[in-house]
Scaffold this motif. Sequence first.
Motif, PDB file in Angstrom:
ATOM      1  N   ALA A 291      -9.863  -5.611 -11.536  1.00  0.00           N
ATOM      2  CA  ALA A 291      -8.841  -4.565 -11.416  1.00  0.00           C
ATOM      3  C   ALA A 291      -7.831  -4.607 -12.555  1.00  0.00           C
ATOM      4  O   ALA A 291      -6.962  -3.730 -12.639  1.00  0.00           O
TER       5      ALA A 291
ATOM      6  N   ALA B 127       2.107   6.757  -6.838  1.00  0.00           N
ATOM      7  CA  ALA B 127       1.057   7.613  -7.374  1.00  0.00           C
ATOM      8  C   ALA B 127       1.320   9.084  -7.087  1.00  0.00           C
ATOM      9  O   ALA B 127       1.037   9.948  -7.932  1.00  0.00           O
TER      10      ALA B 127
ATOM     11  N   ASP C  40       0.981   4.126  -2.978  1.00  0.00           N
ATOM     12  CA  ASP C  40       0.695   5.542  -2.721  1.00  0.00           C
ATOM     13  C   ASP C  40       1.890   6.414  -3.099  1.00  0.00           C
ATOM     14  O   ASP C  40       1.719   7.488  -3.688  1.00  0.00           O
TER      15      ASP C  40
ATOM     16  N   ARG D 230       0.840  -1.211   0.000  1.00  0.00           N
ATOM     17  CA  ARG D 230       0.000   0.000   0.000  1.00  0.00           C
ATOM     18  C   ARG D 230       0.871   1.255   0.000  1.00  0.00           C
ATOM     19  O   ARG D 230       0.578   2.230  -0.707  1.00  0.00           O
TER      20      ARG D 230
ATOM     21  N   THR E 147      -0.531  -1.086 -11.571  1.00  0.00           N
ATOM     22  CA  THR E 147      -1.052   0.242 -11.285  1.00  0.00           C
ATOM     23  C   THR E 147      -1.338   0.391  -9.787  1.00  0.00           C
ATOM     24  O   THR E 147      -1.405  -0.609  -9.052  1.00  0.00           O
TER      25      THR E 147
ATOM     26  N   GLN F   4      -3.524  -1.796  -4.668  1.00  0.00           N
ATOM     27  CA  GLN F   4      -4.427  -1.695  -3.519  1.00  0.00           C
ATOM     28  C   GLN F   4      -5.356  -2.909  -3.461  1.00  0.00           C
ATOM     29  O   GLN F   4      -5.654  -3.421  -2.373  1.00  0.00           O
ATOM     30  N   ALA F   5      -5.790  -3.411  -4.609  1.00  0.00           N
ATOM     31  CA  ALA F   5      -6.637  -4.609  -4.629  1.00  0.00           C
ATOM     32  C   ALA F   5      -5.860  -5.826  -4.133  1.00  0.00           C
ATOM     33  O   ALA F   5      -6.389  -6.658  -3.373  1.00  0.00           O
TER      34      ALA F   5
ATOM     35  N   GLY G 242      -4.119   1.187  -8.406  1.00  0.00           N
ATOM     36  CA  GLY G 242      -5.379   0.533  -8.080  1.00  0.00           C
ATOM     37  C   GLY G 242      -5.224  -0.974  -7.964  1.00  0.00           C
ATOM     38  O   GLY G 242      -5.809  -1.607  -7.073  1.00  0.00           O
ATOM     39  N   GLN G 243      -4.453  -1.576  -8.865  1.00  0.00           N
ATOM     40  CA  GLN G 243      -4.209  -3.015  -8.787  1.00  0.00           C
ATOM     41  C   GLN G 243      -3.436  -3.370  -7.520  1.00  0.00           C
ATOM     42  O   GLN G 243      -3.717  -4.401  -6.884  1.00  0.00           O
TER      43      GLN G 243
END
Length: 558
Positions: free
Chosen positions: A433, A34, A31, A27, A387, A392-393, A389-390
């Motif tokens: 995702a 990003a 972050d 995580r 990515t 985080q999933a 998002g991936q």
Amino acid sequence: MRTHPAADGAVARVRLPGGLLSARGLRELADAAATLGSGVIELTSRANVQVRGLDDPAQAGFAARMAAAGLLPSATHERVRNILASPMSGLDGHGLLDVMPLVRELDEALRACPALAGLSGRFLFALDDGRGDMLRLAPDVTFLPLRAARSTPPHRDTHEAALLLAGTDTGLRLSLPDAVPAMVTVAELFLVERATQGSTAWRLAELNDGPTRITHRLTSLVHPKTDEPSPQETDQPPTLPAFAAPPAIPALAPTSTLYTPTSSPALPALAPTSALPTPTSPPALPPLAPTSALPTPTSSLAIPTPTSPSALPPLAAPPALPPLGAFPSLPGLGAFSCRRRGGEEWYGEDGAAVRRAGRPSSEEKTPVGWPPEKYAIVVMAPLGRLTAGQAQALAAAAEAGDGEIRLTPSRTLIVPGIDGDAVTPWLTRLGAAGLVGDPESEWNGVTACTGRPGCAKSLSDVRADAASATARMEAARPAVRDAEPRGRLPVHWAGCERRCGRPGGTVVTVIATGNGGYRIDLDGWTGRFPAAPGHGLHHGDMEATAALVAEARRAATT
């Protein structure tokens, strides 16, 4: 943290020994990528990660966040924490033992040795659990168990293992407690031998006769001489030794002792034997460095003097493509999963026995207190790019399991500890995702170099072209799954002839030629796709290129 300049900003690499990463760490990586970088986490062939697009102010902030997350535990030894491990070790029962605890021990030992800060970032350690999946990656030092412990219950001291140097079996054998100390000592001796040879080698194989010389040094260190040192040894200054000079050429006798030439001149007589220097054979190996230049001998190492290396057990060839999907995890770890039968414990000694003993069959009644069935989910990120998002999933899935993610050299991601009834929902969520869990997917085994705009030497935006071609192949894939899985080869897209990031083995290589065109080479195949690099099929149309790549993937497997 060292960064590397690139056309799209600095690149920061985060080393993950054994490919182990906590959900919290993933995580934080997502972050930071990003907010400070390009937003993408790239997976490497050494089961590490890297983040691109860091500008000058962002580099220090990224390093600080990695350190706070526990992903940068040493500023001095950050580059040397290159440790690979069998990714499924302790999860599927196929290995001889679970090597993941050794990963943490080795990482701590490397960071605790000041001298090893001098290792290059390419020096590679590997902990193979006995299945042989690490050998093809050409590590500098490999721990390979040869047989499982014979005690019941199993005891770590009774494992027998080989220590391979640059992939060579020089006869070094050791037990499990000596694995980490021996691997650290080999790395120290590599630095000593490199200085002795006056070399700038980064890898052990780059040294002159490296595996043999390091083996000689290691066994001399573990089994030091007990007799009195020779005058030559005692007079030697406390510096690294020079190679021994060859014996001097014997002088010929004075010309006055030669025969007078006649019509049939005789050959000149050599000097009497007593006049010749006593011949001495040069040593097979250079003299060892003085004790002060070597690591301090430790009695904890119990490595027998190598003899002729015994043949390693036959190891199964790794699959051409990495496995994807869900795999049942056996209770317990390694090759000694335990099952209780009426209060008695039964232990297996090989993978097949463990699989039979590890879990009751569908006809058997599950014993009271038996842990719920667990699975390891294996997915891949298209082109090895994750990515935010991936990520985080994946972190959410890991939190539902054992709390960790394992990265692999095949650029897949393993999430262990998922309950059996949660496998399908998690595979669905991860697929939504953009992650791939279907082993039949055309995305499986497709990799690409950085390409434009990140690499100034690239002739094309190979990632965009690889994604476009692979999406076409995926759309053309039959909707009905074949009864037998289709054989396919990996594909690597490269922006230039350097072919950066190309995996080992037989690979379909798609190389940019400029002006939007590509050349398709297939190693080891002499049909439509010539084996010689530079003589493959050329095409500038992306649709035709995709069709040719699909044909090449199956050319050598049909």
